[in-house]
Motif scaffolding. Structure first.
Motif, PDB file in Angstrom:
ATOM      1  N   LEU A 151       0.832  -1.210   0.000  1.00 39.06           N
ATOM      2  CA  LEU A 151       0.000   0.000   0.000  1.00 39.06           C
ATOM      3  C   LEU A 151       0.863   1.255   0.000  1.00 39.06           C
ATOM      4  N   PHE A 152       1.945   1.215   0.745  1.00 43.15           N
ATOM      5  CA  PHE A 152       2.905   2.314   0.767  1.00 43.15           C
ATOM      6  C   PHE A 152       3.478   2.534  -0.636  1.00 43.15           C
ATOM      7  N   THR A 153       3.798   1.443  -1.321  1.00 50.72           N
ATOM      8  CA  THR A 153       4.298   1.512  -2.698  1.00 50.72           C
ATOM      9  C   THR A 153       3.245   2.088  -3.630  1.00 50.72           C
ATOM     10  N   PHE A 154       1.982   1.706  -3.442  1.00 50.97           N
ATOM     11  CA  PHE A 154       0.898   2.234  -4.265  1.00 50.97           C
ATOM     12  C   PHE A 154       0.810   3.753  -4.139  1.00 50.97           C
ATOM     13  N   ILE A 155       0.848   4.249  -2.927  1.00 50.02           N
ATOM     14  CA  ILE A 155       0.734   5.695  -2.698  1.00 50.02           C
ATOM     15  C   ILE A 155       1.930   6.425  -3.305  1.00 50.02           C
ATOM     16  N   LEU A 156       3.122   5.911  -3.071  1.00 51.59           N
ATOM     17  CA  LEU A 156       4.314   6.567  -3.593  1.00 51.59           C
ATOM     18  C   LEU A 156       4.507   6.329  -5.089  1.00 51.59           C
ATOM     19  N   GLY A 157       3.762   5.375  -5.651  1.00 52.53           N
ATOM     20  CA  GLY A 157       3.855   5.087  -7.078  1.00 52.53           C
ATOM     21  C   GLY A 157       3.398   6.242  -7.956  1.00 52.53           C
ATOM     22  N   PHE A 158       2.689   7.198  -7.377  1.00 56.37           N
ATOM     23  CA  PHE A 158       2.241   8.360  -8.145  1.00 56.37           C
ATOM     24  C   PHE A 158       3.353   9.391  -8.326  1.00 56.37           C
ATOM     25  N   ILE A 159       4.411   9.284  -7.541  1.00 57.67           N
ATOM     26  CA  ILE A 159       5.553  10.187  -7.695  1.00 57.67           C
ATOM     27  C   ILE A 159       6.437   9.596  -8.784  1.00 57.67           C
ATOM     28  N   PRO A 160       6.603  10.298  -9.893  1.00 55.01           N
ATOM     29  CA  PRO A 160       7.369   9.708 -10.990  1.00 55.01           C
ATOM     30  C   PRO A 160       8.824   9.457 -10.618  1.00 55.01           C
ATOM     31  N   PHE A 161       9.330   8.337 -11.075  1.00 57.51           N
ATOM     32  CA  PHE A 161      10.726   7.934 -10.974  1.00 57.51           C
ATOM     33  C   PHE A 161      11.205   7.673  -9.551  1.00 57.51           C
ATOM     34  N   ILE A 162      11.048   8.606  -8.628  1.00 52.67           N
ATOM     35  CA  ILE A 162      11.619   8.411  -7.298  1.00 52.67           C
ATOM     36  C   ILE A 162      10.665   7.757  -6.305  1.00 52.67           C
ATOM     37  N   GLY A 163       9.377   7.742  -6.600  1.00 53.21           N
ATOM     38  CA  GLY A 163       8.406   7.180  -5.663  1.00 53.21           C
ATOM     39  C   GLY A 163       8.670   5.735  -5.329  1.00 53.21           C
ATOM     40  N   PHE A 164       8.941   4.938  -6.357  1.00 54.37           N
ATOM     41  CA  PHE A 164       9.214   3.518  -6.133  1.00 54.37           C
ATOM     42  C   PHE A 164      10.461   3.334  -5.275  1.00 54.37           C
ATOM     43  N   PHE A 165      11.482   4.138  -5.510  1.00 59.57           N
ATOM     44  CA  PHE A 165      12.720   4.008  -4.747  1.00 59.57           C
ATOM     45  C   PHE A 165      12.543   4.463  -3.299  1.00 59.57           C
ATOM     46  N   ILE A 166      11.699   5.462  -3.074  1.00 55.49           N
ATOM     47  CA  ILE A 166      11.407   5.878  -1.702  1.00 55.49           C
ATOM     48  C   ILE A 166      10.670   4.764  -0.962  1.00 55.49           C
ATOM     49  N   SER A 167       9.770   4.084  -1.681  1.00 51.49           N
ATOM     50  CA  SER A 167       9.013   3.001  -1.052  1.00 51.49           C
ATOM     51  C   SER A 167       9.894   1.805  -0.697  1.00 51.49           C
ATOM     52  N   MET A 168      11.101   1.752  -1.215  1.00 50.59           N
ATOM     53  CA  MET A 168      12.028   0.648  -0.930  1.00 50.59           C
ATOM     54  C   MET A 168      12.804   0.854   0.375  1.00 50.59           C
ATOM     55  N   ILE A 169      12.796   2.041   0.935  1.00 48.74           N
ATOM     56  CA  ILE A 169      13.662   2.351   2.081  1.00 48.74           C
ATOM     57  C   ILE A 169      13.340   1.478   3.295  1.00 48.74           C
ATOM     58  N   ILE A 170      12.100   1.482   3.748  1.00 45.84           N
ATOM     59  CA  ILE A 170      11.762   0.724   4.962  1.00 45.84           C
ATOM     60  C   ILE A 170      11.909  -0.782   4.752  1.00 45.84           C
ATOM     61  N   PRO A 171      11.402  -1.349   3.633  1.00 44.88           N
ATOM     62  CA  PRO A 171      11.649  -2.782   3.426  1.00 44.88           C
ATOM     63  C   PRO A 171      13.144  -3.132   3.359  1.00 44.88           C
ATOM     64  N   SER A 172      13.951  -2.208   2.845  1.00 45.55           N
ATOM     65  CA  SER A 172      15.397  -2.458   2.803  1.00 45.55           C
ATOM     66  C   SER A 172      15.988  -2.504   4.210  1.00 45.55           C
ATOM     67  N   ILE A 173      15.520  -1.636   5.077  1.00 47.39           N
ATOM     68  CA  ILE A 173      15.981  -1.647   6.472  1.00 47.39           C
ATOM     69  C   ILE A 173      15.568  -2.962   7.151  1.00 47.39           C
ATOM     70  N   ILE A 174      14.343  -3.396   6.885  1.00 52.67           N
ATOM     71  CA  ILE A 174      13.874  -4.673   7.433  1.00 52.67           C
ATOM     72  C   ILE A 174      14.742  -5.812   6.913  1.00 52.67           C
ATOM     73  N   ALA A 175      15.056  -5.787   5.620  1.00 50.64           N
ATOM     74  CA  ALA A 175      15.889  -6.842   5.024  1.00 50.64           C
ATOM     75  C   ALA A 175      17.284  -6.866   5.648  1.00 50.64           C
ATOM     76  N   VAL A 176      17.845  -5.698   5.914  1.00 48.23           N
ATOM     77  CA  VAL A 176      19.169  -5.635   6.543  1.00 48.23           C
ATOM     78  C   VAL A 176      19.113  -6.279   7.926  1.00 48.23           C
ATOM     79  N   SER A 177      18.031  -6.033   8.655  1.00 46.80           N
ATOM     80  CA  SER A 177      17.920  -6.615   9.999  1.00 46.80           C
ATOM     81  C   SER A 177      17.707  -8.130   9.957  1.00 46.80           C
ATOM     82  N   LYS A 178      17.214  -8.659   8.841  1.00 47.37           N
ATOM     83  CA  LYS A 178      16.973 -10.099   8.715  1.00 47.37           C
ATOM     84  C   LYS A 178      18.165 -10.869   8.155  1.00 47.37           C
ATOM     85  N   GLY A 179      19.118 -10.181   7.558  1.00 44.75           N
ATOM     86  CA  GLY A 179      20.311 -10.877   7.093  1.00 44.75           C
ATOM     87  C   GLY A 179      20.529 -10.787   5.594  1.00 44.75           C
ATOM     88  N   ILE A 180      21.650 -11.338   5.159  1.00 45.04           N
ATOM     89  CA  ILE A 180      22.093 -11.219   3.769  1.00 45.04           C
ATOM     90  C   ILE A 180      21.149 -11.908   2.786  1.00 45.04           C
TER      91      ILE A 180
END
Length: 146
Positions: free
Chosen positions: A40-69
């Motif tokens: 849902l966060f990705t859907f909302i940020l998907g309206f921002i061209p080009f950078i919206g998708f990359f902004i939506s990746m920040i929190i899942p990336s932090i979660i992935a770092v905490s879960k391991g390689i």
């Protein structure tokens, strides 16, 4: 022109929705916690061209770092796959069907706009092209130009 701009906004909505669905499926496959919330966060940020998708990746990336390689690798594969599908398949098909623009024309317009005017030009070029197309077709229809 109203119809052309309406078609563009509708197309953007459909692109954001398809992006969110692809992200949700990818998150579920790799076992990302709270997949629906991040989609849902990705859907909302998907309206921002080009950078919206990359902004939506920040929190899942932090979660992935905490879960391991392994989660980082799986998440990277999901992001690359979804971004590639979005850019090469989803956007050209949706925009061509809503705006009646051939997918190759859409790709050519965006690539040319980015090379001459940067990311903001890429955001503006497709609706601008649709408006110019409406004007030119109307002028031909009423035989103002030949």
């Amino acid at each position: 022109m109203d119809k052309a701009l309406n078609a563009y906004v509708t197309g953007q909505l459909m692109v954001a929705l398809s992006l969110a669905i692809m992200i949700y499926i990818g998150y579920k496959i790799i076992g990302m916690p709270n997949a629906l919330i991040w989609a849902l966060f990705t859907f909302i940020l998907g309206f921002i061209p080009f950078i919206g998708f990359f902004i939506s990746m920040i929190i899942p990336s932090i979660i992935a770092v905490s879960k391991g390689i392994y989660m980082i690798i799986k998440l990277s594969i999901v992001f690359i796959t979804v971004q590639t599908l979005k850019g090469r398949v989803v956007v050209p098909l949706i925009m061509s069907s809503t705006l009646k623009i051939h997918p190759l024309t859409d790709i050519f317009l965006v690539v040319t706009a980015v090379s001459y005017g940067g990311p903001m030009a890429a955001f503006i070029i497709v609706p601008l092209y649709a408006m110019v197309k409406v004007i030119v077709l109307s002028l031909y229809k009423y035989k103002i130009i030949r």
